[in-house]
Scaffold this motif. Structure first.
Motif, PDB file in Angstrom:
ATOM      1  N   ASP A   4       3.975  -7.293   1.732  1.00 17.88           N
ATOM      2  CA  ASP A   4       3.247  -7.040   2.988  1.00 17.88           C
ATOM      3  C   ASP A   4       1.757  -7.310   2.829  1.00 17.88           C
ATOM      4  OD1 ASP A   4       5.619  -6.323   4.188  1.00 17.88           O
ATOM      5  OD2 ASP A   4       5.295  -4.162   3.972  1.00 17.88           O
ATOM      6  N   LEU A   5       1.191  -6.911   1.698  1.00 14.69           N
ATOM      7  CA  LEU A   5      -0.242  -7.145   1.487  1.00 14.69           C
ATOM      8  C   LEU A   5      -0.542  -8.628   1.330  1.00 14.69           C
ATOM      9  CD1 LEU A   5      -1.228  -4.236  -0.945  1.00 14.69           C
ATOM     10  CD2 LEU A   5      -1.615  -4.401   1.527  1.00 14.69           C
ATOM     11  N   PHE A   6       0.366  -9.368   0.697  1.00 21.95           N
ATOM     12  CA  PHE A   6       0.143 -10.805   0.571  1.00 21.95           C
ATOM     13  C   PHE A   6       0.171 -11.468   1.949  1.00 21.95           C
ATOM     14  CE2 PHE A   6       1.927 -15.129   0.232  1.00 21.95           C
ATOM     15  CZ  PHE A   6       0.849 -15.732  -0.402  1.00 21.95           C
ATOM     16  N   ALA A   7       1.106 -11.046   2.803  1.00 23.03           N
ATOM     17  CA  ALA A   7       1.167 -11.609   4.160  1.00 23.03           C
ATOM     18  C   ALA A   7      -0.130 -11.325   4.914  1.00 23.03           C
ATOM     19  CB  ALA A   7       2.369 -11.028   4.900  1.00 23.03           C
ATOM     20  N   LEU A  10     -11.863 -10.316   0.164  1.00 21.86           N
ATOM     21  CA  LEU A  10     -11.644  -8.921  -0.215  1.00 21.86           C
ATOM     22  C   LEU A  10     -12.249  -7.971   0.811  1.00 21.86           C
ATOM     23  CD1 LEU A  10     -10.672  -6.826  -2.289  1.00 21.86           C
ATOM     24  CD2 LEU A  10     -12.921  -7.033  -3.386  1.00 21.86           C
ATOM     25  N   ALA A  11     -13.441  -8.279   1.289  1.00 22.50           N
ATOM     26  CA  ALA A  11     -14.097  -7.406   2.263  1.00 22.50           C
ATOM     27  C   ALA A  11     -13.261  -7.278   3.534  1.00 22.50           C
ATOM     28  CB  ALA A  11     -15.491  -7.935   2.587  1.00 22.50           C
ATOM     29  N   ARG A  56      -9.387  -4.409   7.152  1.00 21.54           N
ATOM     30  CA  ARG A  56      -8.172  -4.365   7.968  1.00 21.54           C
ATOM     31  C   ARG A  56      -7.181  -3.325   7.449  1.00 21.54           C
ATOM     32  NH1 ARG A  56      -6.706 -10.545   9.977  1.00 21.54           N
ATOM     33  NH2 ARG A  56      -8.855 -11.237  10.294  1.00 21.54           N
ATOM     34  N   THR A  57      -7.137  -3.174   6.146  1.00 19.75           N
ATOM     35  CA  THR A  57      -6.220  -2.162   5.583  1.00 19.75           C
ATOM     36  C   THR A  57      -6.702  -0.755   5.938  1.00 19.75           C
ATOM     37  OG1 THR A  57      -5.709  -3.656   3.745  1.00 19.75           O
ATOM     38  CG2 THR A  57      -5.102  -1.355   3.469  1.00 19.75           C
ATOM     39  N   LEU A  58      -8.010  -0.534   5.861  1.00 21.19           N
ATOM     40  CA  LEU A  58      -8.547   0.770   6.233  1.00 21.19           C
ATOM     41  C   LEU A  58      -8.305   1.093   7.706  1.00 21.19           C
ATOM     42  CD1 LEU A  58     -11.985   0.686   4.348  1.00 21.19           C
ATOM     43  CD2 LEU A  58     -10.035   2.177   3.828  1.00 21.19           C
TER      44      LEU A  58
END
Length: 369
Positions: free
Chosen positions: A290-293, A358-359, A364-366
């Motif tokens: 999921d993180l790679f997508a 990375l930023a 987006r994850t946060l």
């Protein structure tokens, strides 16, 4: 970023030299404090110095290490340099450039709330003192991003990693005068030779018994370091054989362990002692899917080249974070090749694109539910 990278590379941090690692931690802490406007916790465990920044309740773990495989004095033979878009120096790729990218990425965010940064000091030797810190941080987070170097010169991130096991087979024999009474000895060197062949047999057994994993391939079991004897005219009383195993699955790791611990002596009177065992568990592809997508979408939105994923035979602390159940994406650090080798280098044209990736990925994850 280059000035910061030069400062980190010029501060050598060989894993086995705890004083050097402590000096490196001071330099890394100063860099992080300047860019993040916050000082880290300095955590010393068994003489090894680790750093941790925590902003609010953690949801995203940014993970790196500041120790390297390069002994002190390596700067004399591998000096810091920047030429034709390439930076060189001991540890520049693994992974001091990744740390620079980490701090600059976070510095660019309007808010760092929800981020935990952990920079360890013993990753290169298996994280014996920092594993607990890594696992504790991962259990509190929804995602872990590991700033190890990319999988290849084109910037592929690492979507899976083999697990690692390491063993020492100690052969106990009996000393005797090699000229006067060799028959009274039990030759540990001869027995060690039998065990080298037995370990090669384990490798063949693993290759024959299990179909290669579709992503990570087959397990490998390799006899590596071999030492024996005390003097040239003495029947060796002791020998030591090291084994390096790389495994694609937990089942393969257990099977290797059974086979290694089942080694038996061939030489009459010799005795074997099996030390070591499983270290890092395998990082399976589903831990990163999921993180790679998401990272691939971020790269596309930023106008970067399509992001690729690749498996890695080596292990990292990402193996530990994935094993806790924390989704993990590894290899988000610098782009380059030659880690641990004379050819180690970083493509400096990719420092800013990787930092932006990375930023945005962190943001987006946060912000995700």
């Amino acid at each position: 970023m280059l000035a910061d990278l030069e400062e980190l590379v010029r501060c050598e941090s060989f894993s086995a030299d705890h004083a050097a690692v402590a000096r490196s931690a001071e330099v890394v802490a100063a860099l992080g404090t300047r860019l993040l406007e916050a000082a880290p916790e300095t955590i010393v465990i068994d003489g090894v110095t680790h750093l941790r920044w925590t902003f609010g309740r953690p949801r995203v773990l940014l993970l790196g290490h500041h120790d390297t495989v390069w002994p002190l004095g390596s700067l004399r033979s591998h000096p810091w340099s920047v030429e034709n878009g390439v930076a060189r120096g001991p540890g520049v790729l693994d992974m001091k450039a990744g740390l620079v990218q980490l701090f600059h990425a976070l510095a660019s965010l309007p808010s760092r709330s929800g981020v935990c940064v952990l920079v360890t000091g013993d990753e290169e030797v298996g994280s014996p003192t920092s594993r607990r810190l890594v696992e504790e941080a991962a259990r509190r987070c929804a995602a872990a991003f590991v700033l190890e170097a990319s999988a290849d010169a084109r910037g592929a991130v690492k979507i899976a990693r083999k697990g690692t096991s390491r063993y020492e087979v100690v052969v106990h024999g009996r000393a005797a005068h090699a000229g006067g009474e060799p028959h009274k000895g039990i030759n540990a060197s001869v027995e060690a030779a039998h065990q080298v062949l037995a370990v090669a047999g384990i490798a063949a057994t693993m290759a024959d018994a299990d179909a290669p994993d579709p992503v990570l391939g087959a397990a490998t079991v390799t006899p590596t370091l071999l030492t024996s004897g005390s003097t040239r005219n003495t029947v060796p009383a002791r020998a030591s054989l090291w084994i390096d195993a790389r495994v694609p699955t937990a089942a393969a790791q257990r099977r290797v362990d059974e086979l290694v611990r089942g080694l038996t002596p061939v030489t009459p009177g010799a005795r074997l002692e099996i030390l070591g065992g499983a270290q890092r568990p395998p990082m399976q592809p589903d831990a990163s899917a999921d993180l790679f997508a998401l990272a691939a979408r971020v790269a596309e939105d930023l106008g970067q080249h399509p992001l690729r994923g690749a498996p890695a035979g080596g292990a990292s602390d990402g193996n530990y974070t994935a094993a806790t159940g924390c989704p993990t994406l590894d290899g988000l650090g610098a782009v380059g090749t030659g880690a641990h080798a004379d050819t180690e280098h970083v493509d400096i044209t990719q420092l800013i694109p990787r930092t932006r990736l990375l930023a945005e990925l962190t943001t987006r994850t946060l912000n995700s539910p």
